[in-house]
Design a protein around this motif. Sequence first.
Motif, short mmCIF file in Angstrom:
data_model
loop_
_atom_site.label_atom_id
_atom_site.label_comp_id
_atom_site.label_asym_id
_atom_site.label_seq_id
_atom_site.Cartn_x
_atom_site.Cartn_y
_atom_site.Cartn_z
N ILE A 79 0.83 -1.23 -0.03
CA ILE A 79 0.02 0.01 -0.01
C ILE A 79 1.07 1.15 0.02
N LEU A 80 2.02 1.32 0.73
CA LEU A 80 2.85 2.37 0.71
C LEU A 80 3.64 2.65 -0.54
N ALA A 81 3.72 1.59 -1.18
CA ALA A 81 4.43 1.57 -2.50
C ALA A 81 3.47 2.47 -3.60
N GLY A 82 2.18 1.78 -3.32
CA GLY A 82 1.17 2.61 -4.12
C GLY A 82 1.04 4.19 -3.73
N VAL A 83 1.30 4.47 -2.47
CA VAL A 83 1.11 6.03 -2.17
C VAL A 83 2.20 6.55 -2.87
N ALA A 84 3.54 6.11 -2.78
CA ALA A 84 4.70 6.56 -3.15
C ALA A 84 4.57 6.85 -4.99
N HIS A 85 3.94 5.67 -5.48
CA HIS A 85 3.45 5.75 -6.92
C HIS A 85 2.36 6.94 -7.25
N ASP A 86 1.54 7.08 -6.57
CA ASP A 86 0.49 7.97 -6.65
C ASP A 86 0.87 9.25 -6.36
N VAL A 191 4.27 8.19 7.28
CA VAL A 191 3.41 7.86 5.98
C VAL A 191 2.19 7.20 6.30
N PHE A 192 2.05 5.90 6.78
CA PHE A 192 1.05 5.03 6.79
C PHE A 192 0.03 5.88 7.60
N ARG A 193 0.28 6.38 8.71
CA ARG A 193 -0.82 7.03 9.52
C ARG A 193 -1.40 8.17 8.72
N GLU A 194 -0.60 9.15 8.12
CA GLU A 194 -0.94 10.41 7.54
C GLU A 194 -1.95 9.98 6.20
N ALA A 195 -1.23 9.06 5.46
CA ALA A 195 -1.71 8.84 4.15
C ALA A 195 -3.01 7.67 4.00
N VAL A 196 -3.02 6.73 5.30
CA VAL A 196 -3.98 5.63 5.18
C VAL A 196 -4.82 5.66 6.41
N THR A 197 -4.32 5.33 7.54
CA THR A 197 -5.13 4.95 8.69
C THR A 197 -5.95 6.05 9.09
N ASP A 205 -4.18 3.05 17.96
CA ASP A 205 -3.79 2.17 18.73
C ASP A 205 -2.57 1.28 18.17
N TRP A 206 -2.68 1.33 16.86
CA TRP A 206 -1.59 0.61 16.21
C TRP A 206 -0.17 1.11 16.08
N GLN A 207 0.81 0.34 16.20
CA GLN A 207 2.15 0.69 16.22
C GLN A 207 3.00 -0.51 15.16
N TRP A 208 4.12 0.26 14.55
CA TRP A 208 4.64 -0.41 13.60
C TRP A 208 6.35 0.02 13.92
N VAL A 209 6.91 -0.96 14.57
CA VAL A 209 8.28 -0.79 15.17
C VAL A 209 9.36 -1.51 14.33
N GLY A 210 10.55 -0.90 14.37
CA GLY A 210 11.78 -1.64 13.79
C GLY A 210 12.38 -2.31 14.94
N ARG A 241 -10.13 -4.94 13.90
CA ARG A 241 -11.27 -3.67 13.60
C ARG A 241 -10.50 -2.84 12.61
N ASP A 242 -9.36 -2.42 12.74
CA ASP A 242 -8.59 -1.42 12.05
C ASP A 242 -8.17 -2.16 10.63
N GLN A 243 -7.51 -3.48 10.80
CA GLN A 243 -7.21 -4.18 9.70
C GLN A 243 -8.67 -4.45 8.62
N ALA A 244 -9.77 -4.50 9.27
CA ALA A 244 -11.05 -4.67 8.35
C ALA A 244 -11.07 -3.45 7.57
N LEU A 245 -10.80 -2.30 8.22
CA LEU A 245 -11.06 -0.92 7.56
C LEU A 245 -9.87 -0.78 6.36
N ILE A 246 -9.20 -1.43 6.50
CA ILE A 246 -8.06 -1.25 5.52
C ILE A 246 -8.41 -2.50 4.35
N GLY A 247 -8.91 -3.38 4.76
CA GLY A 247 -9.29 -4.27 3.66
C GLY A 247 -10.64 -3.80 3.03
N GLN A 248 -11.45 -3.04 3.75
CA GLN A 248 -12.66 -2.19 3.08
C GLN A 248 -12.03 -1.46 1.90
N MET A 249 -11.20 -0.47 2.41
CA MET A 249 -10.38 0.47 1.58
C MET A 249 -10.00 -0.34 0.17
#
Length: 347
Positions: A79-86, A191-197, A205-210, A241-249
């Motif tokens: 999805i993020l690669a798609g944001v970059a593409h768009d 980027v994911f928070r601003e462009a997608v979630t 509540d989500w977090q993406w850590v390295g 629930r948040d994953q379902a929103l991404i899937g719905q998009m």
Amino acid sequence: MQQAIQFANDHESTWDRSVKGNFGVHLNDPPPWNRLLGPIHDRGPVSGVVVVDGKTVAEWGEPERADLTFSVAKLYLAILAGVAHDRGLLPDVDEPVGKRVPGIGFDEGRNASITWRHLLQQTSEWEGERFGVSDQADRYRAVTFGVPPDGKKGDARPLQEPGTYWEYNDVRINQLSYALLHLFRKPLPEVFREAVTRPIGCSEDWQWVGYDEAWVEIDGQRMPSVPGGSHWGGGMSISARDQALIGQMLLNDGQANGRQILSREWLQAMRTPCAIAPYYGYLIWLNHEGRVFPSVPASSFFGVGAGSSFTWVEPERKMVVIVRWLNSAHADALFGKILAAVDAGAA
């Protein structure tokens, strides 16, 4: 539907709920790669959400709990690669990666001919090390839905030309994430928070850590490079629930709340079968000829993570299904039961 939910509850993941027990992908790696490089946390019970035509028709377990998704995070990288593409940052997926982001491992030899498409379809054959792990760690890796390899995991399989060999390889996925970080020049979770979630209405509540040592400096700023899974720890923790929103998009042609989050062009590209692995698109599993899950339509596509975690998008019924911590051996049977329940409810 209650029978389907009971079936899910009866076939919980074989992983322990505590990370102190049998928990994680790294346990199957040969030394020295069988160790964690980032944090992980205990998991919840079997959980799920079923959404049909935009309406939640079933929930069970702890659908609000932010839990590790493992390789479903690959879907988020796509999805993020798609944001970059768009945004014009990644105009041509067939352009060599090193042309746009030089100096990060795509400048010499075979690696210099690797394109974004190769990385997105897992056909890159990228060779190198990223954050202390060599790509060799995942050579000859066997995955449930792929063609079984003819070697032992972690052995030095002879590499092929980019685009000619498909292999599920988490080091190469982390290299893609690293490349996207340099493309955006800001942390991918931001980027994911601003462009997608946020635009689609997800919780915070989500977090993406390295990994602990996966920090780089770009434009004078220190920022993390996040993995496309939790193979060596870290990764995405997010609720069903948040994953379902991404899937719905994804189901709604990239739209949510009156906004175009992702272009239809990119979504079509994501769902286009890889020529040498038609069960795979851009970091998603395709149900080509019903091969991955025989009980559901061929039009369905999936994000799949170890443990196991599933994001199932079923366009024919306008349905999104999230299932967490299911024993993957019973996934097809469960999906068939959910499908039958939805069809019976619609009759």
